[in-house]
Design an enzyme around this catalytic site. Structure first.
Site, mmCIF file in Angstrom:
data_model
loop_
_atom_site.group_PDB
_atom_site.id
_atom_site.type_symbol
_atom_site.label_atom_id
_atom_site.label_comp_id
_atom_site.label_asym_id
_atom_site.label_seq_id
_atom_site.Cartn_x
_atom_site.Cartn_y
_atom_site.Cartn_z
ATOM 1 N N ASN A 53 0.682 -0.945 -0.039
ATOM 2 C CA ASN A 53 0.002 -0.086 0.080
ATOM 3 C C ASN A 53 0.794 1.366 0.008
ATOM 4 O O ASN A 53 1.789 1.153 0.488
ATOM 5 C CB ASN A 53 -1.017 -0.157 1.176
ATOM 6 N N GLU A 70 8.050 8.359 13.691
ATOM 7 C CA GLU A 70 8.242 7.755 12.370
ATOM 8 C C GLU A 70 8.127 8.962 11.322
ATOM 9 O O GLU A 70 7.065 9.738 11.432
ATOM 10 C CB GLU A 70 7.273 6.862 12.092
ATOM 11 N N ASP A 110 3.556 8.489 13.661
ATOM 12 C CA ASP A 110 3.848 8.522 12.387
ATOM 13 C C ASP A 110 3.431 9.748 11.698
ATOM 14 O O ASP A 110 2.078 10.025 11.543
ATOM 15 C CB ASP A 110 3.282 7.392 11.651
ATOM 16 N N HIS A 145 7.957 -1.474 6.519
ATOM 17 C CA HIS A 145 6.753 -1.066 6.192
ATOM 18 C C HIS A 145 5.745 -1.956 5.349
ATOM 19 O O HIS A 145 6.191 -2.782 4.708
ATOM 20 C CB HIS A 145 6.724 0.313 5.376
ATOM 21 N N ASP A 201 10.588 -1.010 2.489
ATOM 22 C CA ASP A 201 9.440 -2.014 2.258
ATOM 23 C C ASP A 201 9.984 -2.947 0.888
ATOM 24 O O ASP A 201 9.825 -2.491 0.130
ATOM 25 C CB ASP A 201 8.036 -1.322 2.039
ATOM 26 N N LYS A 221 -1.257 7.882 13.692
ATOM 27 C CA LYS A 221 -0.846 9.162 12.786
ATOM 28 C C LYS A 221 -0.890 10.277 13.558
ATOM 29 O O LYS A 221 -1.734 10.485 14.527
ATOM 30 C CB LYS A 221 -1.846 9.205 11.711
ATOM 31 N N GLU A 251 10.507 3.995 4.572
ATOM 32 C CA GLU A 251 9.260 3.544 3.657
ATOM 33 C C GLU A 251 9.142 3.892 2.367
ATOM 34 O O GLU A 251 8.625 3.190 1.403
ATOM 35 C CB GLU A 251 8.131 3.268 4.438
ATOM 36 N N GLU A 293 5.418 -4.623 10.340
ATOM 37 C CA GLU A 293 4.402 -3.634 10.522
ATOM 38 C C GLU A 293 3.113 -4.679 10.225
ATOM 39 O O GLU A 293 3.081 -5.545 9.624
ATOM 40 C CB GLU A 293 4.287 -2.403 9.450
ATOM 41 N N LYS A 339 0.424 1.941 16.878
ATOM 42 C CA LYS A 339 0.850 3.096 16.178
ATOM 43 C C LYS A 339 -0.050 4.098 15.788
ATOM 44 O O LYS A 339 -1.168 3.541 15.220
ATOM 45 C CB LYS A 339 1.911 2.783 14.915
HETATM 46 MG MG MG Z 1 4.686 5.020 7.972
#
Ligand code: MG
Length: 392
Positions: A52, A244, A218, A327, A297, A181, A270, A346, A179
């Site tokens: 993603n 992050e 993050d 990630h 990733d 945002k 990531e 993750e 985690k």
């Molecule tokens: Mg991130």
């Protein structure tokens, strides 16, 4: 060893969420199926998809990388252990590509690379983590992988109570580290956004018994130096597990400045898509091998063939693979974590369906997960994902 067919398609990633930078409601993913025959009567089909955060790549796949893969010389695909060598396929796919500019194609190559590793493990009738441990780590694999629940996205109308309820849901699923945002409050001045985020962070910390080591935040590369430092000063007393992607992922010098002023762990990587980009981060980003976390990733960055080069580069610079926590929350990176001894992976327990999440029958306990014994990456053990891949 021969590639006998490659099929590809485009599917939506169903998600109404947003982070500080993008919303995901229009996001797509490429999916591929690669069938390999070993010339001795065995054949296997491997599956791949892009992680993603980046869109489907049908044009690149159909115009460049699938035709080259189908023309890969048979000898280049043979591993000394009698199996498939994805490195030979990688070299064939990258013929006539100039150096640099990795984001142009690293996702498309990564989709096919994932399928090739799935097929390589299936030809040996072993899980991918087992194949990797046997080929690269003298047979030693970890028993479990450390995983953490990534969420805390911004939804229209989502308040602090809804955020805390979401985090409670992850604890109920067996995660002890979560985690969330930060930096995504729309159209607010830094001072107001920071104040709102401090309230959100304190509410989640209360749920976690006040233990900062159980919470990561993050910012998705949104801040400039001024905002990153202001947030850093506010976050430092909480001693969070990590802070992050505070800065633009390619702005290495500014990372180095932030790292001089923010003592607890930082995490990033990531959005770096090659060994060379990762190396520039290590050389110039001021990150600290005793604490910081690297999130490259493999599914977005040319796949595992390139990730193996990145791990070699890290070793040469004094970094342990345990500092790597990829990630993406996909089963590919989870296999790599267990097979190659990374620090973990993750996990998105409730978002990015059907690609996020792991095999259905494998519960998370105290933020650790055991791997199923399925041949390949294990997609066949995740019903919603398998329903999409099988359609190819
Ligand atoms: Mg991130």
């Amino acid at each position: 060893m021969r590639i006998t067919s490659v099929r590809d398609g485009v599917v939506p990633i169903a998600s109404a969420i947003a982070n500080a930078f993008i919303d995901f409601s229009k996001m797509t993913a490429s999916v591929v199926a690669v069938t390999v025959a070993d010339g001795a009567g065995r054949q296997a089909t491997g599956y791949g998809f892009n992680s993603n955060g980046r869109y489907a790549q049908p044009g690149l796949l159909q115009e460049r990388f699938i035709p080259r893969l189908l023309e890969a010389p048979e000898a280049a695909l043979a591993h000394p252990d009698g199996g498939l060598e994805p490195g030979g396929a990688w070299a064939a796919m990258m013929r006539n590509e100039k150096p640099g500019g990795h984001g142009d194609r690293s996702v498309a190559v990564g989709v096919l690379d994932m399928a090739l590793w799935d097929a390589a493990a299936k030809l040996k009738d072993v899980p991918l983590w087992r194949l990797l441990a046997d080929r690269y780590r003298g047979g030693a694999a970890d028993d479990t992988a450390w995983v953490y629940a990534a969420g805390g996205y911004y939804y229209p109308g989502k308040d602090v109570a809804a955020l805390v309820a979401e985090m409670q849901g992850y604890l109920d699923r067996g995660y002890s580290v979560v985690k969330m945002k930060i930096g995504g409050a729309p159209g607010t001045a830094l001072r107001d956004a920071l104040k709102e985020d401090v309230q959100r962070i304190e509410a989640v910390l209360k749920l976690l018994g006040g233990d900062g080591q159980r919470l990561c935040v993050d910012a998705n590369g949104r801040f400039g130096l001024h905002a990153a430092l202001a947030y850093g000063a506010a976050l430092a007393p909480y001693n969070l597990r990590w802070y992050e992607e505070p800065l633009d992922p390619l702005d290495y010098a500014t990372h180095a400045t932030l790292a001089e002023h923010y003592t607890p762990p930082l995490a990033t990587g990531e959005n770096l898509f090659s060994m060379q980009d990762a190396r520039n981060l290590i050389r110039h980003g001021g990150l600290r091998p005793d604490r910081d976390i690297l999130q490259f990733d493999p599914a977005l960055a040319y796949g595992l063939v390139e990730y193996l080069r990145t791990l070699q580069m890290l070793e040469a610079h004094g970094w342990s693979p345990r500092r790597c926590v990829p990630h993406g929350g996909h089963q590919f990176a989870l296999n790599i974590a267990v097979g190659l001894g990374l620090g973990g992976n993750e996990s998105y327990p409730e978002v990015f369906a059907p690609f996020g999440g792991f095999a259905d029958a494998m519960p998370v306990q105290d933020s650790r997960i055991r791997m199923p014994d399925l041949p390949g990456i294990g997609f066949e053990g995740k019903a919603d994902l398998w329903a999409v891949l099988r359609g190819l």
